[in-house]
Design an enzyme around this catalytic site. Structure first.
Site, short mmCIF file in Angstrom:
data_model
loop_
_atom_site.label_atom_id
_atom_site.label_comp_id
_atom_site.label_asym_id
_atom_site.label_seq_id
_atom_site.Cartn_x
_atom_site.Cartn_y
_atom_site.Cartn_z
CD GLU A 212 7.61 -0.14 7.66
OE1 GLU A 212 6.60 -0.80 7.38
OE2 GLU A 212 7.82 1.02 7.24
CG ASP B 216 0.49 -3.99 2.18
OD1 ASP B 216 0.56 -4.80 3.12
OD2 ASP B 216 1.34 -3.11 1.97
CE LYS C 276 3.26 -5.97 3.79
NZ LYS C 276 2.75 -4.84 4.59
CD GLU D 116 0.68 -1.40 7.60
OE1 GLU D 116 0.46 -0.60 8.55
OE2 GLU D 116 1.08 -1.04 6.49
CG ASP E 249 -0.36 0.01 2.52
OD1 ASP E 249 0.87 -0.15 2.61
OD2 ASP E 249 -1.09 0.17 3.52
CB SER E 250 4.59 1.70 -0.04
OG SER E 250 4.84 0.54 -0.80
O1 KIV Z 1 3.57 -1.17 1.61
C1 KIV Z 1 4.75 -1.49 1.71
O2 KIV Z 1 5.61 -1.13 0.90
C2 KIV Z 1 5.14 -2.32 2.82
C3 KIV Z 1 6.60 -2.53 3.05
C4 KIV Z 1 7.10 -1.42 3.90
C5 KIV Z 1 6.90 -3.85 3.65
O3 KIV Z 1 4.31 -2.77 3.55
#
Ligand code: KIV
Length: 265
Positions: free
Chosen positions: A182, A86, A115, A117, A47-48
């Protein structure tokens, strides 16, 4: 979807073989394809994408719809590497049915897992796993909690250390197949590595973990002034792109482009 089915079992195998694993984020077809062709072990549609590609200041505005669009593009480019996606902000924080349904959408596009968080919604994380969807955990600094925690290094006090160690234990117990740490002190990340039987990967969490994951824009020099200490810029694409575009503009203005070779007879 790629030709082969890419099971997340590969992560456990690589840990058993003591092979360090190199993962990167990707958000579009060309980068995903190049990463896969270079043998990058796994690809995260992070989600970056919100900060790297959409111009947001945090990952919080990123929606399910956004993630589905970027996932489609990445999946098209990848033949070999598992693609993990994500779950964006709040997408698994309502009912367990909605959490499972949202996670399932990524697998139906061809992702190998998702994934999540944090450990605040373990009932929903477990429901996703119980429905047959492989889940990767993500603890330490969680950017989706930015407005509560800000960006910082985790593990500088006893409370954070205990909380993060407990979070890793909880995630392993409910069945995640790997965990990302992280922005965590090396001491804390090694404690978590020692207690865990699943792969532990780091971003800003030191050496000697089971592998590393970096944000592709940081590696390629496409993050402008954001240059995190934990990342490494291997090339400066910003400068390369600027030079190409300035040259193109110049040639058009001077009547040099298109030349003979670019024109149909
Ligand atoms: O969204 C992302 O890029 C991430 C990484 C920081 C692992 O979750």
């Amino acid at each position: 979807m790629g030709d082969k089915l890419k099971s997340v079992k590969i992560f456990r195998k690589k840990k058993e073989n003591k092979e360090f694993v190199a993962g990167i984020t990707a958000y579009n077809y060309p980068i995903a394809r190049i990463a896969d062709e270079c043998g990058i072990d796994w690809i995260l549609v992070g989600d970056s994408v919100g900060t790297c590609e959409m111009g947001y200041q945090t990952t919080i505005p990123v929606t399910m719809e956004d993630m589905l669009t970027f996932t489609k593009a990445v999946i098209k480019g990848v033949k070999n590497a598992p693609v993990i996606v994500d779950m964006p902000f709040l997408s698994f924080h309502t009912t367990s049915e909605e959490a499972v349904s949202n996670a399932g959408k990524f697998l139906q596009l061809g992702a190998s897992g998702i994934k999540v968080e944090g450990v605040k919604k373990t009932d929903n994380i477990k429901a996703i796993i119980d429905s047959g969807i492989p889940v990767m955990g993500h603890i330490g600094l969680n950017p989706q909690y930015y407005f509560q925690t800000g960006y910082k290094v985790i593990g500088k006090n006893k409370e954070e250390v205990k909380k993060t160690i407990d979070a890793a234990k909880i995630l392993e117990k409910i069945g995640v197949f790997a965990i990302i740490l992280e922005s965590v002190t090396t001491e804390l990340s090694l404690k978590i590595l020692k207690q865990s039987s699943i792969p532990i990967y780091g971003i800003g969490a030191g050496k000697n973990l089971d592998g590393q994951i970096l944000v592709v824009n940081d590696i390629l020099g496409l993050s402008f002034d954001f240059k995190p200490k934990f990342s490494k810029q291997y090339v400066n694409l910003e400068d390369t792109i600027r030079e190409a575009l300035i040259q193109y503009k110049k040639e058009v203005k001077e009547g040099k482009f298109p030349d003979k070779e670019h024109i149909y007879d």
